[in-house]
Design a protein around this motif. Sequence first.
Motif, mmCIF file in Angstrom:
data_model
loop_
_atom_site.group_PDB
_atom_site.id
_atom_site.type_symbol
_atom_site.label_atom_id
_atom_site.label_comp_id
_atom_site.label_asym_id
_atom_site.label_seq_id
_atom_site.Cartn_x
_atom_site.Cartn_y
_atom_site.Cartn_z
ATOM 1 N N UNK A 90 11.444 35.847 23.744
ATOM 2 C CA UNK A 90 11.427 37.100 24.497
ATOM 3 C C UNK A 90 10.519 36.987 25.725
ATOM 4 N N UNK A 91 9.392 36.311 25.549
ATOM 5 C CA UNK A 91 8.457 36.180 26.667
ATOM 6 C C UNK A 91 9.071 35.382 27.815
ATOM 7 N N UNK A 92 9.834 34.334 27.492
ATOM 8 C CA UNK A 92 10.450 33.511 28.534
ATOM 9 C C UNK A 92 11.496 34.318 29.293
ATOM 10 N N UNK A 93 12.314 35.088 28.576
ATOM 11 C CA UNK A 93 13.334 35.921 29.223
ATOM 12 C C UNK A 93 12.664 36.943 30.140
ATOM 13 N N UNK A 94 11.602 37.563 29.660
ATOM 14 C CA UNK A 94 10.878 38.544 30.474
ATOM 15 C C UNK A 94 10.294 37.889 31.713
ATOM 16 N N UNK A 95 9.749 36.687 31.560
ATOM 17 C CA UNK A 95 9.182 35.989 32.708
ATOM 18 C C UNK A 95 10.255 35.643 33.734
ATOM 19 N N UNK A 96 11.410 35.188 33.287
ATOM 20 C CA UNK A 96 12.511 34.870 34.204
ATOM 21 C C UNK A 96 12.960 36.118 34.956
ATOM 22 N N UNK A 97 13.092 37.235 34.244
ATOM 23 C CA UNK A 97 13.490 38.477 34.901
ATOM 24 C C UNK A 97 12.434 38.959 35.890
ATOM 25 N N UNK A 98 11.160 38.783 35.558
ATOM 26 C CA UNK A 98 10.100 39.167 36.493
ATOM 27 C C UNK A 98 10.134 38.299 37.742
ATOM 28 N N UNK A 99 10.434 37.023 37.591
ATOM 29 C CA UNK A 99 10.539 36.129 38.748
ATOM 30 C C UNK A 99 11.715 36.539 39.625
ATOM 31 N N UNK A 100 12.861 36.846 38.996
ATOM 32 C CA UNK A 100 14.021 37.307 39.757
ATOM 33 C C UNK A 100 13.681 38.572 40.533
ATOM 34 N N UNK A 101 13.016 39.509 39.874
ATOM 35 C CA UNK A 101 12.618 40.748 40.538
ATOM 36 C C UNK A 101 11.650 40.508 41.684
ATOM 37 N N UNK A 102 10.697 39.618 41.469
ATOM 38 C CA UNK A 102 9.721 39.322 42.524
ATOM 39 C C UNK A 102 10.390 38.666 43.727
ATOM 40 N N UNK A 103 11.298 37.733 43.466
ATOM 41 C CA UNK A 103 12.014 37.087 44.571
ATOM 42 C C UNK A 103 12.886 38.086 45.320
ATOM 43 N N UNK A 104 13.536 38.972 44.589
ATOM 44 C CA UNK A 104 14.366 39.987 45.239
ATOM 45 C C UNK A 104 13.512 40.903 46.113
ATOM 46 N N UNK A 105 12.359 41.341 45.598
ATOM 47 C CA UNK A 105 11.477 42.197 46.403
ATOM 48 C C UNK A 105 10.910 41.443 47.596
#
Length: 68
Positions: free
Chosen positions: A1-16
């Motif tokens: 779960x932590x890895x999935x959350x980290x990947x999604x946070x990276x995607x969000x950060x790159x998008x922003x």
Amino acid sequence: MNIVALILMIIGALNWGLVGIFQFDLVAAIFGYASVVSRIIYTLVGIAGLWGIVMLFQRNVRRVPAAE
């Protein structure tokens, strides 16, 4: 779960980052502006951010051994 959350946070950060620098929303460009899929992705990124807050505080918790 932590890895999935980290990947999604990276995607969000790159998008922003793209929005801030180039005024380009990659998620909206791929899935459509205000489409159901893009809203789901934004929601998942937000939930991942909340999970990141939980991970941040869990990291600092010390575990006390059980009494024998």
